[in-house]
Design a protein around this motif. Structure first.
Motif, PDB file in Angstrom:
ATOM      1  N   LEU A  79     -11.171  -4.135  14.376  1.00  0.00           N
ATOM      2  CA  LEU A  79     -11.316  -4.429  12.945  1.00  0.00           C
ATOM      3  C   LEU A  79     -12.276  -3.455  12.258  1.00  0.00           C
ATOM      4  O   LEU A  79     -12.217  -3.235  11.054  1.00  0.00           O
ATOM      5  N   GLN A  80     -13.147  -2.846  13.066  1.00  0.00           N
ATOM      6  CA  GLN A  80     -14.107  -1.879  12.548  1.00  0.00           C
ATOM      7  C   GLN A  80     -13.437  -0.710  11.820  1.00  0.00           C
ATOM      8  O   GLN A  80     -14.049  -0.083  10.953  1.00  0.00           O
ATOM      9  N   GLU A  81     -12.177  -0.445  12.160  1.00  0.00           N
ATOM     10  CA  GLU A  81     -11.471   0.668  11.508  1.00  0.00           C
ATOM     11  C   GLU A  81     -11.444   0.489   9.995  1.00  0.00           C
ATOM     12  O   GLU A  81     -11.316   1.457   9.252  1.00  0.00           O
ATOM     13  N   THR A  82     -11.540  -0.774   9.565  1.00  0.00           N
ATOM     14  CA  THR A  82     -11.624  -1.083   8.136  1.00  0.00           C
ATOM     15  C   THR A  82     -12.702  -0.252   7.441  1.00  0.00           C
ATOM     16  O   THR A  82     -12.560   0.152   6.293  1.00  0.00           O
ATOM     17  N   LEU A  83     -13.811  -0.018   8.141  1.00  0.00           N
ATOM     18  CA  LEU A  83     -14.990   0.593   7.519  1.00  0.00           C
ATOM     19  C   LEU A  83     -14.853   2.104   7.331  1.00  0.00           C
ATOM     20  O   LEU A  83     -15.736   2.740   6.771  1.00  0.00           O
ATOM     21  N   ARG A  84     -13.742   2.686   7.812  1.00  0.00           N
ATOM     22  CA  ARG A  84     -13.530   4.113   7.533  1.00  0.00           C
ATOM     23  C   ARG A  84     -13.135   4.350   6.074  1.00  0.00           C
ATOM     24  O   ARG A  84     -13.204   5.450   5.573  1.00  0.00           O
ATOM     25  N   CYS A  85     -12.690   3.285   5.405  1.00  0.00           N
ATOM     26  CA  CYS A  85     -12.102   3.385   4.060  1.00  0.00           C
ATOM     27  C   CYS A  85     -12.983   4.164   3.085  1.00  0.00           C
ATOM     28  O   CYS A  85     -14.185   3.964   3.016  1.00  0.00           O
ATOM     29  N   ILE A  86     -12.350   5.065   2.318  1.00  0.00           N
ATOM     30  CA  ILE A  86     -13.076   5.796   1.277  1.00  0.00           C
ATOM     31  C   ILE A  86     -12.644   5.329  -0.120  1.00  0.00           C
ATOM     32  O   ILE A  86     -12.901   6.006  -1.118  1.00  0.00           O
ATOM     33  N   ARG A  87     -11.971   4.180  -0.179  1.00  0.00           N
ATOM     34  CA  ARG A  87     -11.622   3.519  -1.443  1.00  0.00           C
ATOM     35  C   ARG A  87     -10.845   4.415  -2.416  1.00  0.00           C
ATOM     36  O   ARG A  87     -11.234   4.573  -3.569  1.00  0.00           O
ATOM     37  N   CYS A  88      -9.736   4.964  -1.924  1.00  0.00           N
ATOM     38  CA  CYS A  88      -8.940   5.843  -2.778  1.00  0.00           C
ATOM     39  C   CYS A  88      -7.842   5.085  -3.512  1.00  0.00           C
ATOM     40  O   CYS A  88      -7.318   5.560  -4.513  1.00  0.00           O
ATOM     41  N   GLY A  89      -7.451   3.929  -2.995  1.00  0.00           N
ATOM     42  CA  GLY A  89      -6.413   3.142  -3.669  1.00  0.00           C
ATOM     43  C   GLY A  89      -4.984   3.532  -3.337  1.00  0.00           C
ATOM     44  O   GLY A  89      -4.046   2.907  -3.823  1.00  0.00           O
ATOM     45  N   ALA A  90      -4.795   4.567  -2.506  1.00  0.00           N
ATOM     46  CA  ALA A  90      -3.423   5.005  -2.201  1.00  0.00           C
ATOM     47  C   ALA A  90      -2.623   3.900  -1.521  1.00  0.00           C
ATOM     48  O   ALA A  90      -1.412   3.772  -1.747  1.00  0.00           O
ATOM     49  N   CYS A  91      -3.292   3.088  -0.699  1.00  0.00           N
ATOM     50  CA  CYS A  91      -2.553   2.033   0.011  1.00  0.00           C
ATOM     51  C   CYS A  91      -1.929   1.044  -0.964  1.00  0.00           C
ATOM     52  O   CYS A  91      -0.803   0.600  -0.773  1.00  0.00           O
ATOM     53  N   MET A  92      -2.660   0.711  -2.039  1.00  0.00           N
ATOM     54  CA  MET A  92      -2.054  -0.219  -2.998  1.00  0.00           C
ATOM     55  C   MET A  92      -0.953   0.454  -3.812  1.00  0.00           C
ATOM     56  O   MET A  92       0.073  -0.153  -4.094  1.00  0.00           O
ATOM     57  N   ASN A  93      -1.154   1.737  -4.149  1.00  0.00           N
ATOM     58  CA  ASN A  93      -0.128   2.442  -4.920  1.00  0.00           C
ATOM     59  C   ASN A  93       1.205   2.492  -4.176  1.00  0.00           C
ATOM     60  O   ASN A  93       2.256   2.580  -4.789  1.00  0.00           O
ATOM     61  N   HIS A  94       1.154   2.490  -2.850  1.00  0.00           N
ATOM     62  CA  HIS A  94       2.381   2.621  -2.068  1.00  0.00           C
ATOM     63  C   HIS A  94       2.852   1.300  -1.475  1.00  0.00           C
ATOM     64  O   HIS A  94       3.796   1.266  -0.698  1.00  0.00           O
ATOM     65  N   CYS A  95       2.179   0.212  -1.822  1.00  0.00           N
ATOM     66  CA  CYS A  95       2.543  -1.091  -1.243  1.00  0.00           C
ATOM     67  C   CYS A  95       3.657  -1.733  -2.066  1.00  0.00           C
ATOM     68  O   CYS A  95       3.519  -1.921  -3.270  1.00  0.00           O
ATOM     69  N   PRO A  96       4.791  -2.070  -1.415  1.00  0.00           N
ATOM     70  CA  PRO A  96       5.895  -2.684  -2.167  1.00  0.00           C
ATOM     71  C   PRO A  96       5.523  -4.065  -2.718  1.00  0.00           C
ATOM     72  O   PRO A  96       6.108  -4.506  -3.703  1.00  0.00           O
TER      73      PRO A  96
END
Ligand code: SF4
Lengths: 227, 476
Positions: free
Chosen positions: B303-320
């Motif tokens: 779950l620690q991988e969560t903390l790599r996030c740089i808060r770019c928002g690309a994941c939401m832009n591409h989420c159906p």
């Protein structure tokens, strides 16, 4: 100090033992020739609505005066001590229209009213530029404080081609960071202030300058030109 | 009772204007991103590099935080630590109180949203004005951001025009974007001029040099960190970066993934308050480092991988899912895939477990993530946890809080059948023979799908018949 600090660090230390650092892959970005740097800089800057005026060391004051009279920029904010500011001041009398030059030689509190409400444009030097992204490096100083490139509606920056590097990595090397201490504030500026927060429609002049104009002084050596 | 994620999502799906605002925005952001990542190989290399840099930060997180603190202090930046949102708000309030501050201007900061700073200060008589254009619009409308990069993405320019007309004295209706921005500029310039304190987030905090880096286009971030006499930066403890030379690849990944820009207008590197003799800039700079569950997330190596996030928002832009239901449906500070991973971990699965179900596990988010966070895997892990049977003694995480009896029994039966070949054959035989007795409706499933119809013969039978047929042919 506070217990929050100790608690947080203790929780982290407990878990960090399980993770091993891995080598970071080396990604070499190609260095560009001076000709390529100039082309790339110009393209990137134009894309970001930065205006470029090509000029030389001897001709830039005249170019600046022409700009001032064409765009009706009367009241200028200039450095308290830089050679460029002095050159501008020496030539200001030749301008088609009368110019008022305010030197940033007091603390901000005393100049705030003028800087916010009366200035039409500012003139600053730059410490370098990145060709790849069309980016200026500004290192505000005692003589050229931070607000100069932020508050006036028009920002004119002098850039010498001899300081142009290919990319951000090279800029860090050029500045000798981190061995040379980081300045109070270092700024990468890549265009006039803008926003697309209303229905993705691009609008310039959000909070900072509405226009960024670069006087590009071609001062690199012939050797570089033939590179 | 507050509506559930499902109810909010259903409402959002029925809202035609909202659907079209998001559709337009998502298409725009996806195209912009694609236009700056044309070289597949470069993109792959850059993402691998971003992943590695951030992973290495995590591997040394406690020592890097100490280094950051020491360097900042050496530079004259005051460092504060907060375990909870309340502590963070109180630290900021106390700084302001000491300076007798009444007006704060704030640059975009999702962490300040996370801790509910505006509300905290407001109840103590301090006005806190959002100065990012999108955030300003959202604050004016008394809403919350619906996207971490473009906060007012849920509104059309006509809606914003009506909002300005209604809420700002002397402003008539105009849907000309330049004019609307002009209105915001005039009002906010006056606030920058008067503000006692500027508050900002941090995109990267460089441990080696004690430098706070801010990424922005508008110049409001520079205003907040330059004009008022005090600057308070707030950020999560995971935002630290080891070296200044780590910044170029991370910055490039961030701006290209977020808005499809090769770089933003301003990249602001702040390493100290106003030095002696300098004529502007804040006299005091403070850095508030917030934990709020991050050190707990850190305990689990997956779950620690969560903390790599740089808060770019690309994941939401591409989420159906996000692109159809929008940010508010999640009901959380961080929406979309990263929100589905962060929020249940910060505030517990009991409260936010349901939102992990709003995902088809298609994996688009992980494919665009600039630091290669396997978001779909993490969402699946959280789903398992929320429905787990074994509940630990200290269960602040809310493990098993969404376990449903019927679901558990169904899976137990499934497992039992699939483990014993004889039972499997018997059950499948029975289903194929009793196929006409199958119910026509299976609750939510059959609302949008036709009910499954078992075949008259099992797959095993069909294969056996085929084998017999071919061996006969061979004999002929
Ligand atoms: S999870 Fe990845 S894609 Fe999503 S916001 Fe964070 S860095 Fe960007």
């Amino acid at each position: 100090m506070s217990s929050a600090r100790e608690n947080i660090l203790q929780r982290l230390r407990g878990a960090s033992k399980n993770i091993k650092p891995a080598p970071i892959p080396n990604m070499q970005l190609p260095a560009m020739s001076m000709a390529d740097r100039l082309t790339q800089l110009t393209n990137a800057m134009q894309l970001a609505h930065t205006q470029i005026i090509d000029t030389t060391e001897s001709e830039w004051p005249a170019a600046l005066l022409l700009l001032a009279s064409e765009q009706k920029l009367k009241h200028w904010l200039i450095s308290s001590a830089s050679a460029s500011a002095q050159k501008f001041a020496d030539n200001a009398g030749l301008c088609q229209q009368p110019l008022t030059l305010t030197r940033y030689n007091k603390s901000f509190a005393l100049l705030k009213e003028t800087v916010f409400h009366q200035i039409d444009a500012s003139l600053t030097d730059t410490a370098g530029a990145i060709a790849d992204t069309g980016t200026l490096l500004l290192l505000p100083s005692v003589a050229e404080p931070r607000a100069m490139s932020l508050v006036p509606p028009v920002h004119v920056a002098l850039l010498r081609t001899s300081t142009l590097v290919s990319n951000f990595n090279e800029l860090i090397v050029q500045q000798g960071w981190p061995d040379n201490a980081m300045p109070t504030n270092a700024l990468l500026i890549s265009g006039p202030s803008k926003t697309a927060d209303i229905q993705q429609t691009l609008a310039y002049g959000a909070h900072g300058p509405k226009a960024l104009i670069v006087l590009l002084i071609h001062d690199h050596k012939e050797l570089d030109r033939n590179h | 009772m507050t509506p559930t994620f499902r109810q909010r999502a259903t409402d959002a799906l029925a809202d035609k204007a909202l659907r079209s605002n998001f559709r337009g925005a998502m298409d725009f952001l996806r195209e912009k991103r694609a236009s700056v990542f044309t070289d597949e190989r470069e993109l792959a290399e850059l993402r691998a590099l971003g992943h590695q840099i951030r992973a290495n930060v995590l591997s040394r997180l406690p020592s890097l935080l100490e280094q950051l603190e020491a360097q900042c202090q050496k530079n004259g930046i005051q460092v504060h630590w907060a375990e909870t949102p309340n502590e963070a708000c109180e630290i900021i309030y106390q700084i302001m109180h000491r300076r007798n501050a009444k007006l704060a201007v704030k640059g975009k900061s999702m962490v300040s949203e996370e801790v509910g700073l505006n509300h905290y200060l407001e109840t103590r008589g301090i006005e806190c004005i959002e100065s990012d254009m999108g955030e300003y619009i959202v604050q004016l409308a008394e809403e919350t951001p619906s996207h971490i990069i473009m906060p007012a993405i849920h509104k059309s320019k006509e809606q914003i025009a009506r909002l300005f007309e209604e809420k700002i004295d002397g402003v008539g209706y105009t849907n000309n974007v330049d004019e609307l921005i002009g209105v915001g500029r005039t009002i906010l310039r006056d606030k920058f001029f008067k503000a006692d304190v500027g508050i900002s987030g941090v995109n990267f905090a460089v441990a080696e040099t004690g430098t706070l880096c801010l990424v922005e286009n508008e110049g409001n971030g520079r205003m907040c960190t330059t004009i008022p006499p005090v600057h308070i930066a707030i950020t999560g403890i995971e935002k630290v970066v080891e070296k200044i030379s780590d910044i170029p690849p991370l910055l490039s990944l961030l701006t290209r993934s977020a808005t499809g820009q090769r770089i933003t207008t301003y990249f602001n590197m702040i390493s100290s308050p106003r030095k002696k003799g300098e004529r502007d800039g804040p006299e005091e700079v403070h850095l508030v480092l917030l934990d709020n569950g991050r050190s707990r997330i850190y305990q689990d190596t997956h779950l620690q991988e969560t903390l790599r996030c740089i808060r770019c928002g690309a994941c939401m832009n591409h989420c159906p899912v996000y692109s159809r239901i929008g940010g508010h449906a999640y009901g959380t500070v961080y929406p979309g895939p990263i929100g589905q991973v962060v929020m249940p971990q910060i505030e517990g699965l009991e409260k936010h477990g349901e939102m992990t179900e709003g995902c088809s596990l298609n994996g688009a988010c992980g494919e665009v993530c600039p630091v290669e966070i396997p978001l779909a895997d993490l969402i699946r892990t959280l789903r398992q946890k929320k429905s787990a049977a074994a509940i630990p003694p200290d269960n602040r995480a809310g493990i098993g809080s969404h376990r449903k009896k019927t679901e558990a029994i169904a899976w137990m039966f499934w497992k039992w059948v699939h483990r014993a070949p004889a039972i499997y054959l018997m059950v499948t035989f029975a289903i194929s023979r009793l196929r006409l007795l199958m119910p026509r409706s299976f609750g939510a499933w059959t609302r949008y799908h036709s009910a499954p119809k078992p075949a008259p013969q099992t797959l095993h039978e069909l294969m056996r018949h085929r084998k017999q047929a071919t061996s006969k042919e061979d004999q002929l």
